[in-house]
Scaffold this motif. Structure first.
Motif, PDB file in Angstrom:
ATOM      1  N   HIS A   1      -4.512  -7.933  -3.020  1.00 57.45           N
ATOM      2  CA  HIS A   1      -5.256  -7.179  -2.007  1.00 57.45           C
ATOM      3  C   HIS A   1      -6.701  -7.977  -1.803  1.00 57.45           C
ATOM      4  N   SER A   2      -7.036  -8.572  -2.741  1.00 60.81           N
ATOM      5  CA  SER A   2      -8.555  -9.263  -2.734  1.00 60.81           C
ATOM      6  C   SER A   2      -8.184 -10.624  -2.168  1.00 60.81           C
TER       7      SER A   2
ATOM      8  N   CYS B   1      -9.803  -8.927 -11.596  1.00 60.95           N
ATOM      9  CA  CYS B   1      -8.643  -8.534 -11.803  1.00 60.95           C
ATOM     10  C   CYS B   1      -7.479  -9.583 -12.399  1.00 60.95           C
TER      11      CYS B   1
ATOM     12  N   PHE C   1      -3.534  -4.479 -11.612  1.00 56.73           N
ATOM     13  CA  PHE C   1      -4.451  -5.647 -11.463  1.00 56.73           C
ATOM     14  C   PHE C   1      -4.211  -6.734 -10.654  1.00 56.73           C
ATOM     15  N   THR C   2      -2.573  -6.881 -10.732  1.00 60.52           N
ATOM     16  CA  THR C   2      -1.905  -7.929 -10.007  1.00 60.52           C
ATOM     17  C   THR C   2      -1.888  -7.646  -8.483  1.00 60.52           C
ATOM     18  N   SER C   3      -1.854  -6.348  -8.269  1.00 62.16           N
ATOM     19  CA  SER C   3      -2.151  -5.825  -6.795  1.00 62.16           C
ATOM     20  C   SER C   3      -3.203  -5.891  -6.319  1.00 62.16           C
ATOM     21  N   GLY C   4      -4.302  -5.714  -7.166  1.00 63.62           N
ATOM     22  CA  GLY C   4      -5.856  -6.012  -6.872  1.00 63.62           C
ATOM     23  C   GLY C   4      -5.958  -7.310  -6.372  1.00 63.62           C
TER      24      GLY C   4
ATOM     25  N   GLY D   1      -5.405  -1.346  -7.219  1.00 67.40           N
ATOM     26  CA  GLY D   1      -5.162  -2.467  -6.282  1.00 67.40           C
ATOM     27  C   GLY D   1      -5.325  -1.914  -5.042  1.00 67.40           C
ATOM     28  N   TYR D   2      -4.602  -0.485  -4.819  1.00 63.38           N
ATOM     29  CA  TYR D   2      -4.761   0.086  -3.642  1.00 63.38           C
ATOM     30  C   TYR D   2      -6.219   0.537  -2.998  1.00 63.38           C
TER      31      TYR D   2
ATOM     32  N   SER E   1       0.609  -0.971  -0.106  1.00 64.84           N
ATOM     33  CA  SER E   1      -0.101  -0.005   0.027  1.00 64.84           C
ATOM     34  C   SER E   1       0.934   1.171   0.075  1.00 64.84           C
TER      35      SER E   1
ATOM     36  N   GLU F   1       2.183   1.557  -3.464  1.00 62.00           N
ATOM     37  CA  GLU F   1       1.291   2.350  -4.304  1.00 62.00           C
ATOM     38  C   GLU F   1       0.931   3.639  -4.236  1.00 62.00           C
TER      39      GLU F   1
END
Length: 183
Positions: free
Chosen positions: A161-162, A118, A155-158, A79-80, A27, A30
């Motif tokens: 995070h998910s 994502c 989207f990889t970060s999403g 993602g953040y 985070s 980001e």
């Protein structure tokens, strides 16, 4: 943990402090990356404005820097915003189901949908990266694949995070507080 200060004790139980260290680190990265792109966006727009009043310094690339920075900022922050619930959420169910077992199931379902969405977008970004090296931006001649790299990162970060949200579905969740931004 024992403390006499109530503010310190309540801060220890805030969702942000309960997030795993790698998620907190991600985070921060980001936010800093988003800040850099926002700065480039701001500088590009301000340079354009200056160029209108001082034609000798006008540069067409300033507008392109601003546009490309805005696109990269959007992708990088995806993602953040997913991790902080800054995306569009149906909060009606949150308040109705709060404290019930179905509430955790709803949170898991929403996070799984985000992982799948994502994942599909990251896959498409990867395909666009492969094809995007031939197309370049008009002024800077930057390969458009670079923008898709930021989409892949976002989207990889999403996804990350998910997945973290799935693991923490039974615990209090971080909320993005935008009340200060409202008029």
């Amino acid at each position: 943990m024992s403390t006499d200060d109530p503010a310190e004790a309540s801060a220890a139980y805030e969702p942000e402090h309960n997030a795993p260290a790698p998620i907190r680190w991600l985070s921060r990265v980001e936010i800093w990356t988003g800040t850099v792109f926002f700065g480039l966006l701001f500088l590009g727009v301000m340079y354009q404005v200056l160029g209108r009043y001082v034609p000798q310094i006008a540069w067409v690339g300033a507008g392109e820097v601003a546009r490309l920075s805005m696109v990269a900022l959007t992708f990088v922050m995806a993602g953040y915003l997913i991790g902080k619930n800054g995306h569009i959420v149906i909060e009606v169910f949150d308040s109705v189901l709060q404290g019930k077992k179905l509430f955790v199931a709803l949170r898991v379902f929403a996070a799984v949908v985000m992982v799948l969405t994502c994942g599909a977008l990251a896959w498409e970004s990867l395909l666009m990266i492969e094809q995007g090296w031939r197309r370049v931006s008009t002024v800077l001649h930057m390969p458009l694949a670079v923008l898709y790299i930021f989409a892949l990162i976002g989207f990889t970060s999403g996804i990350i995070h998910s997945i973290a949200k799935i693991a923490a579905a039974g615990r209090p969740e971080a909320k993005l507080d935008i009340s200060e931004m409202e008029g």
